[in-house]
Design a protein around this motif. Sequence first.
Motif, PDB file in Angstrom:
ATOM      1  N   PRO A 121       0.818  -1.219   0.000  1.00  0.00           N
ATOM      2  CA  PRO A 121       0.000   0.000   0.000  1.00  0.00           C
ATOM      3  C   PRO A 121       0.843   1.258   0.000  1.00  0.00           C
ATOM      4  CG  PRO A 121       0.105  -0.927   2.204  1.00  0.00           C
ATOM      5  CD  PRO A 121       0.802  -1.912   1.306  1.00  0.00           C
ATOM      6  N   GLY A 122       0.227   2.360  -0.388  1.00  0.00           N
ATOM      7  CA  GLY A 122       0.917   3.640  -0.319  1.00  0.00           C
ATOM      8  C   GLY A 122       0.649   4.519  -1.524  1.00  0.00           C
ATOM      9  N   ASP A 123       0.859   5.817  -1.335  1.00  0.00           N
ATOM     10  CA  ASP A 123       0.638   6.814  -2.378  1.00  0.00           C
ATOM     11  C   ASP A 123       1.896   6.994  -3.234  1.00  0.00           C
ATOM     12  OD1 ASP A 123      -1.891   7.435  -1.152  1.00  0.00           O
ATOM     13  OD2 ASP A 123      -0.810   8.667   0.313  1.00  0.00           O
ATOM     14  N   LEU A 124       1.685   7.528  -4.436  1.00  0.00           N
ATOM     15  CA  LEU A 124       2.762   7.869  -5.360  1.00  0.00           C
ATOM     16  C   LEU A 124       2.801   9.386  -5.475  1.00  0.00           C
ATOM     17  CD1 LEU A 124       1.874   5.240  -8.126  1.00  0.00           C
ATOM     18  CD2 LEU A 124       3.445   4.954  -6.196  1.00  0.00           C
ATOM     19  N   VAL A 125       3.944   9.971  -5.117  1.00  0.00           N
ATOM     20  CA  VAL A 125       4.032  11.432  -5.004  1.00  0.00           C
ATOM     21  C   VAL A 125       5.189  11.940  -5.846  1.00  0.00           C
ATOM     22  CG1 VAL A 125       4.358  13.380  -3.430  1.00  0.00           C
ATOM     23  CG2 VAL A 125       3.080  11.351  -2.668  1.00  0.00           C
ATOM     24  N   GLU A 126       4.938  13.010  -6.594  1.00  0.00           N
ATOM     25  CA  GLU A 126       5.987  13.639  -7.395  1.00  0.00           C
ATOM     26  C   GLU A 126       6.024  15.133  -7.114  1.00  0.00           C
ATOM     27  OE1 GLU A 126       7.710  12.969 -11.694  1.00  0.00           O
ATOM     28  OE2 GLU A 126       5.681  13.790 -11.826  1.00  0.00           O
ATOM     29  N   ILE A 127       7.196  15.624  -6.763  1.00  0.00           N
ATOM     30  CA  ILE A 127       7.430  17.052  -6.608  1.00  0.00           C
ATOM     31  C   ILE A 127       8.078  17.544  -7.896  1.00  0.00           C
ATOM     32  CG2 ILE A 127       8.616  18.834  -5.283  1.00  0.00           C
ATOM     33  CD1 ILE A 127       8.618  16.876  -2.911  1.00  0.00           C
ATOM     34  N   GLY A 128       7.358  18.364  -8.642  1.00  0.00           N
ATOM     35  CA  GLY A 128       7.839  18.839  -9.935  1.00  0.00           C
ATOM     36  C   GLY A 128       7.288  17.979 -11.055  1.00  0.00           C
ATOM     37  N   VAL A 129       6.069  18.268 -11.505  1.00  0.00           N
ATOM     38  CA  VAL A 129       5.408  17.377 -12.468  1.00  0.00           C
ATOM     39  C   VAL A 129       5.620  17.783 -13.921  1.00  0.00           C
ATOM     40  CG1 VAL A 129       3.642  16.812 -10.768  1.00  0.00           C
ATOM     41  CG2 VAL A 129       3.187  18.600 -12.430  1.00  0.00           C
ATOM     42  N   TRP A 130       6.112  19.024 -14.162  1.00  0.00           N
ATOM     43  CA  TRP A 130       6.312  19.534 -15.519  1.00  0.00           C
ATOM     44  C   TRP A 130       5.010  19.422 -16.308  1.00  0.00           C
ATOM     45  CZ3 TRP A 130       8.655  23.050 -17.879  1.00  0.00           C
ATOM     46  CH2 TRP A 130       8.919  23.038 -19.259  1.00  0.00           C
ATOM     47  N   LYS A 169       4.178  13.581 -17.681  1.00  0.00           N
ATOM     48  CA  LYS A 169       4.425  12.259 -18.252  1.00  0.00           C
ATOM     49  C   LYS A 169       4.942  11.273 -17.204  1.00  0.00           C
ATOM     50  CE  LYS A 169       6.626   9.707 -22.021  1.00  0.00           C
ATOM     51  NZ  LYS A 169       7.597   9.723 -23.144  1.00  0.00           N
ATOM     52  N   SER A 170       5.901  11.685 -16.367  1.00  0.00           N
ATOM     53  CA  SER A 170       6.410  10.758 -15.360  1.00  0.00           C
ATOM     54  C   SER A 170       5.342  10.462 -14.314  1.00  0.00           C
ATOM     55  CB  SER A 170       7.682  11.303 -14.702  1.00  0.00           C
ATOM     56  OG  SER A 170       7.493  12.615 -14.214  1.00  0.00           O
ATOM     57  N   LEU A 171       4.509  11.436 -14.000  1.00  0.00           N
ATOM     58  CA  LEU A 171       3.394  11.191 -13.091  1.00  0.00           C
ATOM     59  C   LEU A 171       2.418  10.198 -13.708  1.00  0.00           C
ATOM     60  CD1 LEU A 171       2.570  12.329 -10.265  1.00  0.00           C
ATOM     61  CD2 LEU A 171       1.006  13.843 -11.472  1.00  0.00           C
ATOM     62  N   ALA A 172       2.187  10.328 -15.010  1.00  0.00           N
ATOM     63  CA  ALA A 172       1.308   9.390 -15.708  1.00  0.00           C
ATOM     64  C   ALA A 172       1.904   7.986 -15.729  1.00  0.00           C
ATOM     65  CB  ALA A 172       1.043   9.873 -17.132  1.00  0.00           C
ATOM     66  N   LEU A 173       3.224   7.885 -15.838  1.00  0.00           N
ATOM     67  CA  LEU A 173       3.876   6.569 -15.795  1.00  0.00           C
ATOM     68  C   LEU A 173       3.646   5.908 -14.442  1.00  0.00           C
ATOM     69  CD1 LEU A 173       5.858   4.446 -17.012  1.00  0.00           C
ATOM     70  CD2 LEU A 173       7.708   5.781 -15.969  1.00  0.00           C
ATOM     71  N   MET A 174       3.850   6.658 -13.369  1.00  0.00           N
ATOM     72  CA  MET A 174       3.617   6.121 -12.033  1.00  0.00           C
ATOM     73  C   MET A 174       2.160   5.703 -11.876  1.00  0.00           C
ATOM     74  SD  MET A 174       5.828   9.086 -10.101  1.00  0.00           S
ATOM     75  CE  MET A 174       5.436   8.654  -8.416  1.00  0.00           C
ATOM     76  N   TYR A 197      -3.459  17.943 -20.511  1.00  0.00           N
ATOM     77  CA  TYR A 197      -3.026  16.546 -20.443  1.00  0.00           C
ATOM     78  C   TYR A 197      -3.657  15.828 -19.247  1.00  0.00           C
ATOM     79  CZ  TYR A 197       0.542  18.183 -23.714  1.00  0.00           C
ATOM     80  OH  TYR A 197       1.189  18.736 -24.787  1.00  0.00           O
ATOM     81  N   GLN A 198      -3.799  16.545 -18.149  1.00  0.00           N
ATOM     82  CA  GLN A 198      -4.378  15.912 -16.965  1.00  0.00           C
ATOM     83  C   GLN A 198      -5.794  15.433 -17.239  1.00  0.00           C
ATOM     84  OE1 GLN A 198      -5.129  18.414 -13.584  1.00  0.00           O
ATOM     85  NE2 GLN A 198      -5.589  16.693 -12.234  1.00  0.00           N
ATOM     86  N   ARG A 199      -6.573  16.243 -17.925  1.00  0.00           N
ATOM     87  CA  ARG A 199      -7.956  15.844 -18.217  1.00  0.00           C
ATOM     88  C   ARG A 199      -7.987  14.564 -19.033  1.00  0.00           C
ATOM     89  NH1 ARG A 199      -8.519  21.542 -18.572  1.00  0.00           N
ATOM     90  NH2 ARG A 199      -8.042  21.553 -20.797  1.00  0.00           N
ATOM     91  N   ARG A 200      -7.013  14.365 -19.895  1.00  0.00           N
ATOM     92  CA  ARG A 200      -6.969  13.176 -20.745  1.00  0.00           C
ATOM     93  C   ARG A 200      -6.371  11.963 -20.038  1.00  0.00           C
ATOM     94  NH1 ARG A 200      -6.746  14.071 -26.333  1.00  0.00           N
ATOM     95  NH2 ARG A 200      -7.970  15.919 -26.895  1.00  0.00           N
ATOM     96  N   LEU A 201      -5.280  12.193 -19.312  1.00  0.00           N
ATOM     97  CA  LEU A 201      -4.453  11.075 -18.863  1.00  0.00           C
ATOM     98  C   LEU A 201      -4.339  10.909 -17.354  1.00  0.00           C
ATOM     99  CD1 LEU A 201      -1.599  11.760 -21.431  1.00  0.00           C
ATOM    100  CD2 LEU A 201      -3.268   9.916 -21.537  1.00  0.00           C
ATOM    101  N   LEU A 202      -4.690  11.933 -16.594  1.00  0.00           N
ATOM    102  CA  LEU A 202      -4.563  11.860 -15.136  1.00  0.00           C
ATOM    103  C   LEU A 202      -5.795  12.448 -14.448  1.00  0.00           C
ATOM    104  CD1 LEU A 202      -0.852  13.052 -14.898  1.00  0.00           C
ATOM    105  CD2 LEU A 202      -1.677  10.857 -14.010  1.00  0.00           C
ATOM    106  N   PRO A 203      -6.978  12.039 -14.849  1.00  0.00           N
ATOM    107  CA  PRO A 203      -8.176  12.696 -14.325  1.00  0.00           C
ATOM    108  C   PRO A 203      -8.372  12.525 -12.819  1.00  0.00           C
ATOM    109  CG  PRO A 203      -8.760  10.696 -15.519  1.00  0.00           C
ATOM    110  CD  PRO A 203      -7.304  10.937 -15.789  1.00  0.00           C
ATOM    111  N   ASP A 204      -7.806  11.474 -12.239  1.00  0.00           N
ATOM    112  CA  ASP A 204      -8.025  11.209 -10.813  1.00  0.00           C
ATOM    113  C   ASP A 204      -6.854  11.657  -9.940  1.00  0.00           C
ATOM    114  OD1 ASP A 204     -10.506   9.971 -11.344  1.00  0.00           O
ATOM    115  OD2 ASP A 204      -9.492   8.096 -11.842  1.00  0.00           O
ATOM    116  N   ALA A 205      -5.821  12.238 -10.534  1.00  0.00           N
ATOM    117  CA  ALA A 205      -4.656  12.652  -9.757  1.00  0.00           C
ATOM    118  C   ALA A 205      -4.998  13.843  -8.869  1.00  0.00           C
ATOM    119  CB  ALA A 205      -3.496  13.002 -10.679  1.00  0.00           C
TER     120      ALA A 205
END
Length: 221
Positions: free
Chosen positions: A69-78, A81-86, A113-121
């Motif tokens: 279990p656990g969250d995936l966290v990125e500081i600096g998302v640009w 794409k890397s957030l989408a990979l995670m 891009y978030q609306r397309r690929l990371l809607p729940d982030a």
Amino acid sequence: MLTVQELNRFIEEQSAEGDVQRVWERLGEQFEQARADLPRESAMQRREVSFHDHVRLLGYLCALLGDAPGDLVEIGVWKGKSLALMNEVGRHRRVIGIDPFVLPKQFEEFSHYQRRLLPDAEIIHGFSELSAEHFYALEPRVALLHIDGGHTKRNVLLDYLIYAPAVVPGGFVVFDDYADWEYSPEVGPAVDLLRAGGFFDDFHVVGCAHGFENSYVLQRR
């Protein structure tokens, strides 16, 4: 605790199967398709979706976590794409991104891009050093923390000191651009200073995997 040799073997095995690479390439195609629909007034001048392929290591680490279990966290998302990979490899986990989006049109393009690929982030719009209250209000339990925000020594030190306490036992911290002496010369010395100062005592130092020397990895004891 994971050794760098074990991490190297895991990456080799996963690379032979090709899953992470296929996800990375598919995401590249999806970002290109989304860019085709990006309104001109929302586009940044800089076209890079990501800066180097070393961030693929995040996919391997997500695969290594398995069902832990656990969250995936990125500081600096640009642009995400890397957030989408995670998000793609580490399915069924909460994904949290932190970024001030200070560059012209960055937030507009990322949002497209978030609306397309990371809607729940969960996206925290702010400087990481000022976003701790918002972050900890989410009651995070972090399985993977990617530190890729500001690249001054001060930024790196603060991001680690503020956010690493949320990493759960067995979870990973990854410092991006550790070996990038040309464009990010303060990152490596900042990481080395943290280690020399005893700030990694609650972590096992995995180090840099073969082929991913730009990423410095810790694992919470």
